[in-house]
Design a protein around this motif. Structure first.
Motif, mmCIF file in Angstrom:
data_model
loop_
_atom_site.group_PDB
_atom_site.id
_atom_site.type_symbol
_atom_site.label_atom_id
_atom_site.label_comp_id
_atom_site.label_asym_id
_atom_site.label_seq_id
_atom_site.Cartn_x
_atom_site.Cartn_y
_atom_site.Cartn_z
ATOM 1 N N UNK A 1 -4.570 -2.814 -13.812
ATOM 2 C CA UNK A 1 -4.785 -3.932 -12.904
ATOM 3 C C UNK A 1 -3.449 -4.282 -12.230
ATOM 4 N N UNK A 2 -3.479 -4.497 -10.932
ATOM 5 C CA UNK A 2 -2.282 -4.820 -10.161
ATOM 6 C C UNK A 2 -2.016 -6.320 -10.265
ATOM 7 N N UNK A 3 -0.757 -6.666 -10.575
ATOM 8 C CA UNK A 3 -0.363 -8.059 -10.707
ATOM 9 C C UNK A 3 -0.118 -8.649 -9.326
ATOM 10 N N UNK A 4 -0.673 -9.829 -9.064
ATOM 11 C CA UNK A 4 -0.495 -10.496 -7.781
ATOM 12 C C UNK A 4 0.874 -11.172 -7.751
ATOM 13 N N UNK A 5 1.576 -11.044 -6.633
ATOM 14 C CA UNK A 5 2.912 -11.627 -6.475
ATOM 15 C C UNK A 5 2.876 -12.771 -5.467
ATOM 16 N N UNK A 6 3.764 -13.750 -5.677
ATOM 17 C CA UNK A 6 3.897 -14.865 -4.742
ATOM 18 C C UNK A 6 5.367 -15.027 -4.366
ATOM 19 N N UNK A 7 5.610 -15.554 -3.176
ATOM 20 C CA UNK A 7 6.971 -15.838 -2.705
ATOM 21 C C UNK A 7 7.310 -17.283 -3.025
ATOM 22 N N UNK A 24 10.379 -13.106 -5.164
ATOM 23 C CA UNK A 24 8.975 -12.922 -5.501
ATOM 24 C C UNK A 24 8.803 -12.941 -7.013
ATOM 25 N N UNK A 25 7.769 -13.643 -7.469
ATOM 26 C CA UNK A 25 7.437 -13.679 -8.900
ATOM 27 C C UNK A 25 5.946 -13.390 -9.058
ATOM 28 N N UNK A 26 5.561 -13.072 -10.272
ATOM 29 C CA UNK A 26 4.152 -12.843 -10.567
ATOM 30 C C UNK A 26 3.394 -14.162 -10.510
ATOM 31 N N UNK A 32 10.272 -22.874 -15.039
ATOM 32 C CA UNK A 32 11.451 -22.515 -15.827
ATOM 33 C C UNK A 32 11.655 -21.003 -15.860
ATOM 34 N N UNK A 33 10.588 -20.235 -16.001
ATOM 35 C CA UNK A 33 10.702 -18.769 -16.024
ATOM 36 C C UNK A 33 11.206 -18.249 -14.677
ATOM 37 N N UNK A 70 3.068 -22.234 -7.300
ATOM 38 C CA UNK A 70 2.136 -21.798 -6.263
ATOM 39 C C UNK A 70 2.942 -21.095 -5.176
ATOM 40 N N UNK A 71 2.289 -20.268 -4.404
ATOM 41 C CA UNK A 71 2.971 -19.522 -3.341
ATOM 42 C C UNK A 71 3.648 -20.481 -2.370
#
Length: 105
Positions: A1-7, A24-26, A32-33, A70-71
């Motif tokens: 499964x492809x992980x969705x990324x957000x800016x 960009x993060x998952x 905090x992460x 959130x994105x």
């Protein structure tokens, strides 16, 4: 499964310089992460990213460990205040009142 990324963005303003990082993060990453993953701690080693106060678009985040990003959100890292704004206003008002009293004499 492809992980969705957000800016997302992280911003910090030290006394002598400021930095805005876009990255960009998952999806599902906590505030905090994302801070720890941003690398901003390398540029500002004085920051304790595990406990520093943070906000998103000017509103402080009470639980950054569990608050999911959130994105498009911008994480702001806050510095401690050097002086109490209320005390500064009181001093300014007292000084203005004294100047007014002096000019009436």
């Amino acid at each position: 499964m492809v992980e969705s990324l957000i800016d997302v963005e992280v911003v910090y303003a030290a006394i002598d310089r400021q930095r805005l990082l876009a990255f960009t993060v998952a999806q599902g990453t906590s505030v905090r992460a994302a801070l720890l993953a941003s690398g901003i701690g390398n540029e500002f080693p004085e920051l304790d990213l595990t406990s520093c106060p943070v906000g998103i678009f000017g509103k402080q985040v009470a639980d950054p460990q569990n608050r999911v990003l959130q994105a498009g959100e911008r994480i702001e890292i806050y510095r401690p205040l050097l002086a109490d704004p209320k005390e500064i206003r009181r001093q300014r008002a007292a000084k203005a009142a004294e100047a007014k009293r002096q000019s009436q004499v």
